[in-house]
Write a protein that holds these residues in place. Sequence first.
Motif, PDB file in Angstrom:
ATOM      1  N   GLN A 227     -10.354 114.953 -16.697  1.00 12.59           N
ATOM      2  CA  GLN A 227      -9.548 114.519 -15.558  1.00 12.59           C
ATOM      3  C   GLN A 227      -9.506 115.528 -14.410  1.00 12.59           C
ATOM      4  OE1 GLN A 227      -8.227 111.533 -15.137  1.00 12.59           O
ATOM      5  NE2 GLN A 227      -8.951 110.828 -17.139  1.00 12.59           N
ATOM      6  N   GLY A 228     -10.002 116.731 -14.638  1.00 11.15           N
ATOM      7  CA  GLY A 228      -9.968 117.736 -13.579  1.00 11.15           C
ATOM      8  C   GLY A 228     -10.696 117.272 -12.330  1.00 11.15           C
ATOM      9  N   GLY A 229     -10.020 117.347 -11.197  1.00 10.66           N
ATOM     10  CA  GLY A 229     -10.619 116.947  -9.933  1.00 10.66           C
ATOM     11  C   GLY A 229     -10.473 115.480  -9.591  1.00 10.66           C
ATOM     12  N   LYS A 230      -9.896 114.693 -10.479  1.00 13.57           N
ATOM     13  CA  LYS A 230      -9.739 113.260 -10.225  1.00 13.57           C
ATOM     14  C   LYS A 230      -8.578 113.015  -9.258  1.00 13.57           C
ATOM     15  CE  LYS A 230     -12.897 111.561 -13.070  1.00 13.57           C
ATOM     16  NZ  LYS A 230     -12.501 110.809 -14.277  1.00 13.57           N
ATOM     17  N   VAL A 231      -8.778 112.055  -8.375  1.00 13.18           N
ATOM     18  CA  VAL A 231      -7.746 111.642  -7.420  1.00 13.18           C
ATOM     19  C   VAL A 231      -7.587 110.134  -7.547  1.00 13.18           C
ATOM     20  CG1 VAL A 231      -7.043 111.516  -5.002  1.00 13.18           C
ATOM     21  CG2 VAL A 231      -8.331 113.512  -5.834  1.00 13.18           C
ATOM     22  N   TYR A 232      -6.384 109.696  -7.888  1.00 10.44           N
ATOM     23  CA  TYR A 232      -6.119 108.274  -8.092  1.00 10.44           C
ATOM     24  C   TYR A 232      -5.166 107.759  -7.020  1.00 10.44           C
ATOM     25  CZ  TYR A 232      -8.046 109.018 -12.788  1.00 10.44           C
ATOM     26  OH  TYR A 232      -8.866 109.325 -13.859  1.00 10.44           O
ATOM     27  N   GLU A 233      -5.606 106.732  -6.282  1.00 15.39           N
ATOM     28  CA  GLU A 233      -4.738 106.032  -5.340  1.00 15.39           C
ATOM     29  C   GLU A 233      -4.152 104.836  -6.087  1.00 15.39           C
ATOM     30  OE1 GLU A 233      -3.884 106.901  -2.335  1.00 15.39           O
ATOM     31  OE2 GLU A 233      -5.396 108.371  -1.727  1.00 15.39           O
ATOM     32  N   LEU A 234      -2.841 104.876  -6.329  1.00 19.63           N
ATOM     33  CA  LEU A 234      -2.230 103.915  -7.239  1.00 19.63           C
ATOM     34  C   LEU A 234      -1.215 103.014  -6.536  1.00 19.63           C
ATOM     35  CD1 LEU A 234      -1.614 106.327 -10.258  1.00 19.63           C
ATOM     36  CD2 LEU A 234      -3.600 104.849  -9.828  1.00 19.63           C
ATOM     37  N   GLY A 235      -1.304 101.734  -6.840  1.00 20.91           N
ATOM     38  CA  GLY A 235      -0.358 100.762  -6.304  1.00 20.91           C
ATOM     39  C   GLY A 235      -0.451  99.467  -7.075  1.00 20.91           C
ATOM     40  N   GLY A 236       0.481  98.575  -6.824  1.00 20.31           N
ATOM     41  CA  GLY A 236       0.510  97.295  -7.520  1.00 20.31           C
ATOM     42  C   GLY A 236      -0.657  96.403  -7.145  1.00 20.31           C
ATOM     43  N   ASP A 237      -0.937  95.443  -8.014  1.00 25.69           N
ATOM     44  CA  ASP A 237      -2.074  94.543  -7.809  1.00 25.69           C
ATOM     45  C   ASP A 237      -1.901  93.637  -6.598  1.00 25.69           C
ATOM     46  OD1 ASP A 237      -3.157  95.578 -10.129  1.00 25.69           O
ATOM     47  OD2 ASP A 237      -2.490  93.924 -11.408  1.00 25.69           O
ATOM     48  N   HIS A 238      -0.656  93.242  -6.322  1.00 24.58           N
ATOM     49  CA  HIS A 238      -0.415  92.252  -5.269  1.00 24.58           C
ATOM     50  C   HIS A 238       0.581  92.802  -4.252  1.00 24.58           C
ATOM     51  CE1 HIS A 238      -2.624  89.376  -7.687  1.00 24.58           C
ATOM     52  NE2 HIS A 238      -1.850  89.669  -8.714  1.00 24.58           N
ATOM     53  N   ALA A 239       0.080  93.130  -3.071  1.00 25.00           N
ATOM     54  CA  ALA A 239       0.948  93.640  -2.014  1.00 25.00           C
ATOM     55  C   ALA A 239       1.806  92.511  -1.442  1.00 25.00           C
ATOM     56  CB  ALA A 239       0.106  94.266  -0.904  1.00 25.00           C
ATOM     57  N   PHE A 240       2.950  92.865  -0.872  1.00 27.67           N
ATOM     58  CA  PHE A 240       3.857  91.865  -0.315  1.00 27.67           C
ATOM     59  C   PHE A 240       4.546  92.398   0.927  1.00 27.67           C
ATOM     60  CE2 PHE A 240       6.043  94.257  -3.645  1.00 27.67           C
ATOM     61  CZ  PHE A 240       7.201  94.690  -3.011  1.00 27.67           C
ATOM     62  N   THR A 241       5.025  91.475   1.743  1.00 31.10           N
ATOM     63  CA  THR A 241       5.812  91.830   2.923  1.00 31.10           C
ATOM     64  C   THR A 241       7.292  91.738   2.586  1.00 31.10           C
ATOM     65  OG1 THR A 241       5.984  89.559   3.743  1.00 31.10           O
ATOM     66  CG2 THR A 241       4.015  90.818   4.391  1.00 31.10           C
ATOM     67  N   MET A 242       8.119  92.207   3.489  1.00 30.00           N
ATOM     68  CA  MET A 242       9.566  92.105   3.273  1.00 30.00           C
ATOM     69  C   MET A 242      10.032  90.649   3.358  1.00 30.00           C
ATOM     70  SD  MET A 242      10.440  95.146   2.546  1.00 30.00           S
ATOM     71  CE  MET A 242       8.787  95.220   1.812  1.00 30.00           C
ATOM     72  N   VAL A 243       9.358  89.843   4.165  1.00 28.63           N
ATOM     73  CA  VAL A 243       9.691  88.412   4.216  1.00 28.63           C
ATOM     74  C   VAL A 243       9.401  87.778   2.861  1.00 28.63           C
ATOM     75  CG1 VAL A 243       9.026  86.193   5.219  1.00 28.63           C
ATOM     76  CG2 VAL A 243       9.384  88.173   6.707  1.00 28.63           C
ATOM     77  N   GLU A 244       8.295  88.161   2.239  1.00 26.53           N
ATOM     78  CA  GLU A 244       7.949  87.628   0.923  1.00 26.53           C
ATOM     79  C   GLU A 244       8.912  88.134  -0.145  1.00 26.53           C
ATOM     80  OE1 GLU A 244       3.152  87.050   1.666  1.00 26.53           O
ATOM     81  OE2 GLU A 244       3.914  88.948   0.862  1.00 26.53           O
ATOM     82  N   LEU A 245       9.375  89.366  -0.004  1.00 22.08           N
ATOM     83  CA  LEU A 245      10.379  89.890  -0.930  1.00 22.08           C
ATOM     84  C   LEU A 245      11.669  89.084  -0.825  1.00 22.08           C
ATOM     85  CD1 LEU A 245      11.690  91.942  -2.850  1.00 22.08           C
ATOM     86  CD2 LEU A 245      12.018  93.460  -0.885  1.00 22.08           C
ATOM     87  N   ALA A 246      12.115  88.822   0.391  1.00 20.07           N
ATOM     88  CA  ALA A 246      13.327  88.025   0.589  1.00 20.07           C
ATOM     89  C   ALA A 246      13.167  86.637  -0.002  1.00 20.07           C
ATOM     90  CB  ALA A 246      13.663  87.938   2.078  1.00 20.07           C
ATOM     91  N   ALA A 247      11.976  86.048   0.180  1.00 19.63           N
ATOM     92  CA  ALA A 247      11.732  84.703  -0.358  1.00 19.63           C
ATOM     93  C   ALA A 247      11.746  84.718  -1.880  1.00 19.63           C
ATOM     94  CB  ALA A 247      10.388  84.182   0.148  1.00 19.63           C
ATOM     95  N   GLU A 248      11.237  85.789  -2.478  1.00 24.18           N
ATOM     96  CA  GLU A 248      11.229  85.887  -3.942  1.00 24.18           C
ATOM     97  C   GLU A 248      12.651  86.006  -4.484  1.00 24.18           C
ATOM     98  OE1 GLU A 248       9.957  85.317  -7.339  1.00 24.18           O
ATOM     99  OE2 GLU A 248       8.315  85.694  -5.925  1.00 24.18           O
ATOM    100  N   ILE A 249      13.485  86.770  -3.800  1.00 25.08           N
ATOM    101  CA  ILE A 249      14.887  86.895  -4.214  1.00 25.08           C
ATOM    102  C   ILE A 249      15.582  85.541  -4.100  1.00 25.08           C
ATOM    103  CG2 ILE A 249      17.091  88.001  -3.712  1.00 25.08           C
ATOM    104  CD1 ILE A 249      15.468  90.408  -2.621  1.00 25.08           C
ATOM    105  N   SER A 250      15.312  84.834  -3.014  1.00 25.49           N
ATOM    106  CA  SER A 250      15.900  83.505  -2.829  1.00 25.49           C
ATOM    107  C   SER A 250      15.471  82.555  -3.934  1.00 25.49           C
ATOM    108  CB  SER A 250      15.492  82.932  -1.465  1.00 25.49           C
ATOM    109  OG  SER A 250      16.007  83.710  -0.414  1.00 25.49           O
ATOM    110  N   ALA A 251      14.185  82.580  -4.277  1.00 19.37           N
ATOM    111  CA  ALA A 251      13.670  81.688  -5.307  1.00 19.37           C
ATOM    112  C   ALA A 251      14.280  81.987  -6.667  1.00 19.37           C
ATOM    113  CB  ALA A 251      12.145  81.800  -5.377  1.00 19.37           C
ATOM    114  N   ALA A 252      14.508  83.268  -6.937  1.00 19.17           N
ATOM    115  CA  ALA A 252      15.034  83.657  -8.240  1.00 19.17           C
ATOM    116  C   ALA A 252      16.526  83.387  -8.378  1.00 19.17           C
ATOM    117  CB  ALA A 252      14.758  85.144  -8.485  1.00 19.17           C
ATOM    118  N   THR A 253      17.255  83.392  -7.260  1.00 24.13           N
ATOM    119  CA  THR A 253      18.716  83.252  -7.318  1.00 24.13           C
ATOM    120  C   THR A 253      19.213  81.890  -6.853  1.00 24.13           C
ATOM    121  OG1 THR A 253      18.971  84.134  -5.074  1.00 24.13           O
ATOM    122  CG2 THR A 253      19.020  85.716  -6.909  1.00 24.13           C
TER     123      THR A 253
END
Length: 287
Positions: free
Chosen positions: A189-215
Amino acid sequence: MRIVITGASGQLGRHVVEALLEHNFPASSIVATGRSVDKLADFAARGVQVKTMDYTNPASVAAAFQGADKVLLISGSEVGQRVEQHRNVIEAAKAEGMKLVVYTSIANVDTTGMKLAAEHHATETLLQDSGVPFALLRNGWYLENYTEQLPGTLAQGTLVGSAGDGRVSAASRADYAQAAAAVLTTDGQGGKVYELGGDHAFTMVELAAEISAATGEPVTYQDMPAADYARVLAGAGVPEAFADILADSDLGIARGDLLVPGGELQKLIGRPTTTLAQAVRSALAAI
């Protein structure tokens, strides 16, 4: 092989220790460190070595590192003091002859203009100059940055911020912890650089919609200038200097600074990353 986990009493650190144990890494070869060993008593009861360590106290760092082969340096939480704190850890790792230092940095640190990235960039430079073998985990945003705010969001019916229509590649702390455990327990692993993030990016509008759908409750996203958002955060009790950093981070999201393509996190953990829907529903179930 003995592995030290710094900040093991914190949320990410605890997840990393759990990930190592889940993968049957010997408990006696894990050194969980923190400022208060009382917070690590449950790990000690499971056979994990527990040691007091404070980034600001070089002697405590050196003592915790004795006989260790690798260390996970989880970035400190005290913005403005982290470079010197991290320097103490890196120097102790070098003195101990560590085979690997794994550091939790921030996504796209080479190109982002986010204020939060400055100390991460400086720490990466310290590592590069130290001569110690290292690997970089450039972690994106935590899903918990949003789900832990759900009670307030639901009470107001509004999600506020300055991220515009920028997309963020967020994942759970457990996802990032599994990645750290994989790197710590894999050779080469020496020298390795990992750019890490979730598989599916989202916007704040999509986050709000997900909260609405769940509640079933209407939740909207209100975008505002960063200065106004910083005042909202300060009014909610966030220290003024940190409120400014958080608002600036939202501007980074608007620019795409926390968008992480490539799927490296999924490859490291061997499964899809936690989805936004899973995170929201799990957090709601815990309220």
